[in-house]
Design a protein around this motif. Structure first.
Motif, mmCIF file in Angstrom:
data_model
loop_
_atom_site.group_PDB
_atom_site.id
_atom_site.type_symbol
_atom_site.label_atom_id
_atom_site.label_comp_id
_atom_site.label_asym_id
_atom_site.label_seq_id
_atom_site.Cartn_x
_atom_site.Cartn_y
_atom_site.Cartn_z
ATOM 1 N N GLU A 28 0.830 -1.206 0.000
ATOM 2 C CA GLU A 28 0.000 0.000 0.000
ATOM 3 C C GLU A 28 0.864 1.256 0.000
ATOM 4 O O GLU A 28 0.582 2.218 -0.716
ATOM 5 N N ARG A 29 1.922 1.254 0.795
ATOM 6 C CA ARG A 29 2.804 2.423 0.849
ATOM 7 C C ARG A 29 3.521 2.643 -0.471
ATOM 8 O O ARG A 29 3.689 3.780 -0.920
ATOM 9 N N ILE A 30 3.942 1.583 -1.106
ATOM 10 C CA ILE A 30 4.604 1.713 -2.405
ATOM 11 C C ILE A 30 3.632 2.295 -3.428
ATOM 12 O O ILE A 30 4.000 3.162 -4.228
ATOM 13 N N MET A 31 2.381 1.850 -3.410
ATOM 14 C CA MET A 31 1.388 2.390 -4.349
ATOM 15 C C MET A 31 1.144 3.873 -4.087
ATOM 16 O O MET A 31 0.972 4.652 -5.025
ATOM 17 N N LEU A 32 1.127 4.288 -2.823
ATOM 18 C CA LEU A 32 0.953 5.705 -2.508
ATOM 19 C C LEU A 32 2.134 6.529 -2.997
ATOM 20 O O LEU A 32 1.955 7.639 -3.522
ATOM 21 N N ILE A 33 3.326 6.016 -2.848
ATOM 22 C CA ILE A 33 4.510 6.739 -3.311
ATOM 23 C C ILE A 33 4.490 6.859 -4.822
ATOM 24 O O ILE A 33 4.856 7.904 -5.387
ATOM 25 N N GLU A 34 4.036 5.811 -5.519
ATOM 26 C CA GLU A 34 3.965 5.873 -6.977
ATOM 27 C C GLU A 34 2.915 6.864 -7.452
ATOM 28 O O GLU A 34 3.038 7.433 -8.529
ATOM 29 N N LYS A 35 1.870 7.104 -6.656
ATOM 30 C CA LYS A 35 0.830 8.059 -7.041
ATOM 31 C C LYS A 35 1.322 9.499 -6.977
ATOM 32 O O LYS A 35 0.800 10.360 -7.649
ATOM 33 N N ILE A 44 2.438 18.833 -1.577
ATOM 34 C CA ILE A 44 1.891 17.654 -0.910
ATOM 35 C C ILE A 44 1.568 18.001 0.538
ATOM 36 O O ILE A 44 2.390 18.575 1.248
ATOM 37 N N ASP A 45 0.366 17.648 0.949
ATOM 38 C CA ASP A 45 -0.030 17.830 2.345
ATOM 39 C C ASP A 45 0.374 16.572 3.108
ATOM 40 O O ASP A 45 -0.196 15.506 2.935
ATOM 41 N N VAL A 46 1.373 16.697 3.958
ATOM 42 C CA VAL A 46 1.938 15.546 4.660
ATOM 43 C C VAL A 46 0.928 14.928 5.617
ATOM 44 O O VAL A 46 0.905 13.713 5.807
ATOM 45 N N SER A 47 0.039 15.722 6.186
ATOM 46 C CA SER A 47 -0.938 15.170 7.119
ATOM 47 C C SER A 47 -1.902 14.222 6.420
ATOM 48 O O SER A 47 -2.316 13.225 6.988
ATOM 49 N N LYS A 48 -2.246 14.526 5.168
ATOM 50 C CA LYS A 48 -3.133 13.627 4.425
ATOM 51 C C LYS A 48 -2.431 12.315 4.106
ATOM 52 O O LYS A 48 -3.018 11.244 4.194
ATOM 53 N N ILE A 49 -1.175 12.383 3.745
ATOM 54 C CA ILE A 49 -0.437 11.168 3.416
ATOM 55 C C ILE A 49 -0.246 10.313 4.664
ATOM 56 O O ILE A 49 -0.413 9.100 4.636
ATOM 57 N N SER A 50 0.099 10.934 5.781
ATOM 58 C CA SER A 50 0.290 10.140 6.997
ATOM 59 C C SER A 50 -1.026 9.524 7.448
ATOM 60 O O SER A 50 -1.038 8.443 8.022
ATOM 61 N N GLY A 51 -2.138 10.189 7.186
ATOM 62 C CA GLY A 51 -3.441 9.611 7.506
ATOM 63 C C GLY A 51 -3.754 8.406 6.638
ATOM 64 O O GLY A 51 -4.389 7.453 7.075
ATOM 65 N N LEU A 52 -3.281 8.439 5.393
ATOM 66 C CA LEU A 52 -3.492 7.299 4.502
ATOM 67 C C LEU A 52 -2.571 6.138 4.861
ATOM 68 O O LEU A 52 -2.938 4.978 4.745
ATOM 69 N N LEU A 53 -1.357 6.451 5.297
ATOM 70 C CA LEU A 53 -0.418 5.392 5.631
ATOM 71 C C LEU A 53 -0.783 4.696 6.931
ATOM 72 O O LEU A 53 -0.572 3.510 7.087
ATOM 73 N N ASN A 54 -1.313 5.428 7.876
ATOM 74 C CA ASN A 54 -1.665 4.855 9.169
ATOM 75 C C ASN A 54 -3.075 5.305 9.530
ATOM 76 O O ASN A 54 -3.245 6.233 10.321
#
Length: 134
Positions: A28-35, A44-54
């Motif tokens: 899942e994390r690899i797919m997010l990084i590829e997006k 990039i809003d880091v809070s949104k990404i961290s919410g998606l990762l965890n």
């Protein structure tokens, strides 16, 4: 009664589950990084990404789940003790008595969790209905 095989089996299944979960989360994390597009990496809003990762789990119904599990386990133990008290031949049969206690306890706990799930879905459905009416 020796509980060692039960604990070993539980540890093996827990380790297997966590290993599979580790690989799934990695994918899942690899797919997010590829997006993430390199052109937009500055916005990039880091809070949104961290919410998606965890993702945070919905903890509103935790007390309901634990409460219904405890009620179900208590009901299973109570019913099994009533059956043992009312049936004199079960008092002497240790294996039958312990399997009856265990099975009714697990059955009661499972029914408690199913009831908690039904209550949770009904509450969520009414919340979604009230949000859609607004």
């Amino acid at each position: 009664m020796d509980l060692t095989p039960i604990f070993i089996t539980g540890i093996i299944f827990c380790a297997l589950y966590k290993t599979i979960e580790l690989f799934v989360r990695r994918r899942e994390r690899i797919m997010l990084i590829e997006k993430i597009n390199p052109e937009t990496s500055g916005n990039i809003d880091v809070s949104k990404i961290s919410g998606l990762l965890n993702p945070a789990s919905d903890s509103r119904f935790t007390a309901l789940k634990w409460g219904m599990l405890a009620v179900g386990l208590g009901a299973g133990l109570f019913i099994s003790s009533m059956i043992i008290i009312d049936t004199p031949m079960l008092r002497d049969m240790w294996q039958t008595r312990t399997s009856l206690i265990g099975s009714l306890t697990l059955l009661g706990g499972g029914l408690g969790l199913v009831i908690a799930f039904i209550i949770e879905m009904a509450i969520r459905k009414s919340e979604n209905k009230s949000k859609s009416e607004e």
